[in-house]
Design an enzyme around this catalytic site. Structure first.
Site, PDB file in Angstrom:
ATOM      1  N   LYS A 179     -10.932  -5.018  14.734  1.00 45.59           N
ATOM      2  CA  LYS A 179     -11.907  -5.282  13.675  1.00 45.59           C
ATOM      3  C   LYS A 179     -11.424  -6.414  12.760  1.00 45.59           C
ATOM      4  O   LYS A 179     -10.440  -6.271  12.042  1.00 45.59           O
ATOM      5  CB  LYS A 179     -12.176  -4.050  12.810  1.00 45.59           C
ATOM      6  CG  LYS A 179     -13.441  -4.280  11.968  1.00 45.59           C
ATOM      7  CD  LYS A 179     -13.581  -3.372  10.782  1.00 45.59           C
ATOM      8  CE  LYS A 179     -12.903  -3.853   9.547  1.00 45.59           C
ATOM      9  NZ  LYS A 179     -13.463  -5.086   8.943  1.00 45.59           N
TER      10      LYS A 179
ATOM     11  N   GLY B 291      -3.098  -5.721   5.871  1.00 42.81           N
ATOM     12  CA  GLY B 291      -4.023  -5.847   4.740  1.00 42.81           C
ATOM     13  C   GLY B 291      -3.385  -5.302   3.485  1.00 42.81           C
ATOM     14  O   GLY B 291      -2.160  -5.354   3.325  1.00 42.81           O
ATOM     15  N   SER B 292      -4.213  -4.760   2.602  1.00 42.80           N
ATOM     16  CA  SER B 292      -3.702  -4.324   1.299  1.00 42.80           C
ATOM     17  C   SER B 292      -2.887  -3.043   1.422  1.00 42.80           C
ATOM     18  O   SER B 292      -3.141  -2.206   2.290  1.00 42.80           O
ATOM     19  CB  SER B 292      -4.869  -4.106   0.337  1.00 42.80           C
ATOM     20  OG  SER B 292      -5.710  -3.096   0.824  1.00 42.80           O
ATOM     21  N   THR B 293      -1.948  -2.885   0.511  1.00 39.79           N
ATOM     22  CA  THR B 293      -1.129  -1.672   0.480  1.00 39.79           C
ATOM     23  C   THR B 293      -2.017  -0.455   0.216  1.00 39.79           C
ATOM     24  O   THR B 293      -1.808   0.618   0.781  1.00 39.79           O
ATOM     25  CB  THR B 293      -0.042  -1.822  -0.602  1.00 39.79           C
ATOM     26  OG1 THR B 293       0.780  -2.930  -0.223  1.00 39.79           O
ATOM     27  CG2 THR B 293       0.836  -0.589  -0.711  1.00 39.79           C
ATOM     28  N   GLU B 294      -3.041  -0.676  -0.619  1.00 39.06           N
ATOM     29  CA  GLU B 294      -3.968   0.406  -0.956  1.00 39.06           C
ATOM     30  C   GLU B 294      -4.615   0.990   0.313  1.00 39.06           C
ATOM     31  O   GLU B 294      -4.582   2.203   0.536  1.00 39.06           O
ATOM     32  CB  GLU B 294      -5.033  -0.219  -1.870  1.00 39.06           C
ATOM     33  CG  GLU B 294      -6.054   0.700  -2.437  1.00 39.06           C
ATOM     34  CD  GLU B 294      -7.246  -0.119  -2.984  1.00 39.06           C
ATOM     35  OE1 GLU B 294      -7.143  -1.372  -3.074  1.00 39.06           O
ATOM     36  OE2 GLU B 294      -8.265   0.509  -3.294  1.00 39.06           O
TER      37      GLU B 294
ATOM     38  N   GLY C  10      -3.609   0.481   3.377  1.00 39.18           N
ATOM     39  CA  GLY C  10      -2.514   0.940   4.242  1.00 39.18           C
ATOM     40  C   GLY C  10      -2.161   2.391   3.961  1.00 39.18           C
ATOM     41  O   GLY C  10      -1.930   3.180   4.875  1.00 39.18           O
TER      42      GLY C  10
ATOM     43  N   GLU D  23       1.383  -3.618   8.154  1.00 40.10           N
ATOM     44  CA  GLU D  23       1.940  -4.826   7.533  1.00 40.10           C
ATOM     45  C   GLU D  23       1.138  -5.046   6.264  1.00 40.10           C
ATOM     46  O   GLU D  23      -0.041  -5.393   6.328  1.00 40.10           O
ATOM     47  CB  GLU D  23       1.847  -5.995   8.512  1.00 40.10           C
ATOM     48  CG  GLU D  23       2.784  -7.122   8.158  1.00 40.10           C
ATOM     49  CD  GLU D  23       2.113  -8.158   7.307  1.00 40.10           C
ATOM     50  OE1 GLU D  23       2.234  -8.048   6.063  1.00 40.10           O
ATOM     51  OE2 GLU D  23       1.472  -9.059   7.863  1.00 40.10           O
TER      52      GLU D  23
ATOM     53  N   CYS E  18       0.741 -13.020   2.658  1.00 37.92           N
ATOM     54  CA  CYS E  18       1.379 -11.782   2.200  1.00 37.92           C
ATOM     55  C   CYS E  18       2.865 -12.001   1.917  1.00 37.92           C
ATOM     56  O   CYS E  18       3.447 -11.335   1.076  1.00 37.92           O
ATOM     57  CB  CYS E  18       1.194 -10.687   3.240  1.00 37.92           C
ATOM     58  SG  CYS E  18       1.574 -11.240   4.891  1.00 37.92           S
TER      59      CYS E  18
ATOM     60  N   GLU F  67       0.786  -8.135  -6.512  1.00 35.37           N
ATOM     61  CA  GLU F  67       0.389  -9.243  -5.646  1.00 35.37           C
ATOM     62  C   GLU F  67      -0.794  -9.981  -6.283  1.00 35.37           C
ATOM     63  O   GLU F  67      -1.747  -9.346  -6.717  1.00 35.37           O
ATOM     64  CB  GLU F  67      -0.033  -8.645  -4.294  1.00 35.37           C
ATOM     65  CG  GLU F  67       0.027  -9.614  -3.170  1.00 35.37           C
ATOM     66  CD  GLU F  67      -0.169  -8.932  -1.815  1.00 35.37           C
ATOM     67  OE1 GLU F  67      -0.897  -7.921  -1.748  1.00 35.37           O
ATOM     68  OE2 GLU F  67       0.410  -9.420  -0.845  1.00 35.37           O
TER      69      GLU F  67
END
Ligand code: NAI
Ligand code: MG
Length: 513
Positions: free
Chosen positions: A218, A270-273, A275, A292, A326, A423
């Protein structure tokens, strides 16, 4: 070309100032004077021959199919804010179809195919990508806003390189892990972001395919177009149907992949959120996971570093690609004794950066990927000002349409400021100072992230000392943001786990019997 004259250019060799100019202008004013004297003419990449389709469907089971929702969402050019295509909005039903197609392909063809045969497909894909490189680079810049210089010189060559590299591994997996029996995992669900759209697709697909897995990919909602052109290439390469399926859509489409019961492996960038959401959803299931996520990399300049070279490394590390990286070197640690020359040169260098049309070959900083991301950058910069840091932005005219942000840096930053912790994902640098390398090390590591770091010093021993103690997955010395498919990439702490690239990256897509 001497180092001195090279420093004066921003990419076009013919505009290098003559040697006499370099000799008469004092060092501190060189960039500013140069910029005043030399105005680049526009040099836009011609793209009338390159067609973005008005509408892109899903790619499932080797065919382009309509989404079950019947819905499409707009894809816009962030440099003009104009819509240039419609993208299919995939649903959970479409994801289910894609996973079934991937499972069939895994069981019937791809999972059983000898590695040397799989390798041939990967080589073929790599060569087709090379042939179409220019078109793909232009589309990447139109759709995502990154400069043509980046997409043509960095993204696309690396995309092809990842397929070539992993094609080479496909028939050598037994040798990579002597005495073990490497086996594919099955169906891999792969969710990617918008900062390196096609490159992230290559990072995910090439190792998965080389190891014998099939994929449901995706792309990010703001940058799906090149992934659909990749689908065409996969079809042209005669990749058996269902080996790669591409389902476009938003976060809910991604979540449908994460939660599908017949996925064996998930890979997310993508974002840590998000993730963290994915890690929770997968906990307690048989799904293998690699993540990642974000970063807040420290770029450390010691007093014995070659300053001009370091300045170019900083520019490369946070300003090119709009800071949408990133592993961007977003926290600059400068040793106290050289703060003054570093700040002065940074200011001068920023004043020469050109912000504007991503398709212009002279542009250094293109468009911010989306209105939403621009809002996030602005909000972070406001917080930096409010918390008492001092902002520098060169006088530069931004285009009236599109999403743009001037290159910026903050001084007077403390470790507790949000701009030193969170970030920003934009062309904004936080500059801090340190007295001893030990102090730099401690503060560099004082972050929840740990994706990358940079070290600038003349002493090899200092490089080793710092590099071995920095808690980050990738450490560059005397350079920044250099990538190679043979080199593993990934994070410590909240920057994620698992590696992509190199032999280590293969382990993300194999079980060792
Ligand atoms: P995001 O993490 O929301 O999006 C990345 C991908 O995940 C997209 O394909 C998106 O559709 C998908 N996604 C979103 N929600 C999902 C869910 N619940 N389940 C499964 N998939 C989901 O990132 P976003 O919102 O585009 O950017 C937010 C911030 O994240 C940026 O400002 C930046 O700080 C950071 N970021 C980090 C990246 C990296 O390379 N590590 C890349 C892009 C953004
Ligand atoms: Mg999001």
């Amino acid at each position: 070309m001497s180092k001195k004259s090279k420093k004066l250019t921003t990419g076009v060799a013919t505009l290098v100032a003559p040697a006499s100019h370099a000799a008469i202008v004092p060092v501190r004013d060189r960039h500013l004077r140069f910029n005043e004297r030399w105005n680049y003419s526009p040099a836009p990449e011609v793209h009338t021959d390159i067609k973005i389709q008005p509408r892109y469907d899903l790619f499932i089971g080797g065919k382009f199919v309509k989404p079950s929702s019947g819905k499409y969402f707009p894809s816009i050019n962030p440099a003009t804010e104009k819509q240039h295509a419609e993208i299919a909005q995939g649903t959970a039903a479409d994801v289910d179809k894609a996973v079934k197609a991937a499972r069939r392909a895994y069981e019937k063809t791809w999972g059983k195919m000898p590695g040397r045969e799989r390798g041939k497909y990967l080589f073929r894909i790599a060569r087709l990508l090379q042939e179409k490189m220019r078109d793909l680079a232009v589309i990447e810049s139109l759709d995502g806003g990154k400069t043509i210089r980046e997409s043509r010189n960095i993204d696309l060559p690396l995309v092809a390189a990842h397929f070539f590299y992993h094609a080479g591994w496909a028939d050598k997996l037994d040798y990579a892990f002597p005495g073990r029996k490497p086996q594919p995992l099955g169906v891999a669900g792969q969710i990617i972001p918008w900062n390196f759209p096609l490159l992230m697709a290559a990072w995910k697909l090439a190792p998965a395919l080389a190891c014998g897995n099939t994929c449901v990919l995706k792309p990010a909602e703001t940058t799906s177009v090149t992934a659909m052109h990749l689908a065409e290439i996969l079809a042209e390469a005669d990749l058996p149907e269902g080996v790669v399926n591409i389902v476009t859509g938003f976060g809910d489409t991604g979540a449908a992949i994460v939660n599908h019961p017949d996925i064996d492996k998930l890979a997310f960038t993508g974002s840590t959120e998000v993730g963290k959401i994915i890690a929770k959803s997968v906990a307690g299931t048989r799904k293998k996971l690699t993540l990642e996520l974000g970063g807040k990399a420290a770029n450390i300049i010691c007093e014995d570093a070659p300053i001009d070279q370091a300045i170019e490394g900083i520019i490369q590390g946070i300003y090119f690609n709009q800071g949408h990286v990133c592993c961007a070197g977003s926290r600059l640690f400068v040793q106290e004794s050289i703060v003054e020359p570093v700040i002065r040169r940074l200011r001068n260098r920023l004043s020469t950066l050109r912000v504007g049309d991503p398709l212009d070959k002279n542009t250094d900083i293109g468009a911010i990927n989306s209105r939403e991301q621009l809002g996030k950058i602005r909000e972070m910069v406001e917080s930096g000002k409010k918390e008492g840091a001092e902002l520098f932005q060169p006088a530069c005219k931004l285009p009236s349409k599109g999403f743009f942000f001037a290159p910026s840096f903050f001084t007077g930053v403390t470790d507790s400021h949000r701009i030193a912790q969170e970030e920003i994902f934009g062309p904004v640098l936080s500059v801090m100072t340190f007295r001893t390398p030990e102090e730099a090390l401690e503060r560099a590591n004082n972050t929840p992230y740990g994706l990358s770091a940079g070290v600038w010093t003349d002493k090899g021993s200092k490089v080793f000392k710092l590099a071995t103690q920095l808690r980050a997955g990738v450490i560059w010395a005397e350079t920044y943001n250099k990538f190679d498919p043979a080199s593993p990439f990934g994070g410590y702490k909240e920057s994620g786990f698992g590696r992509e690239g190199g032999k280590q990256g293969l382990l993300s897509y194999l079980k060792l019997g």
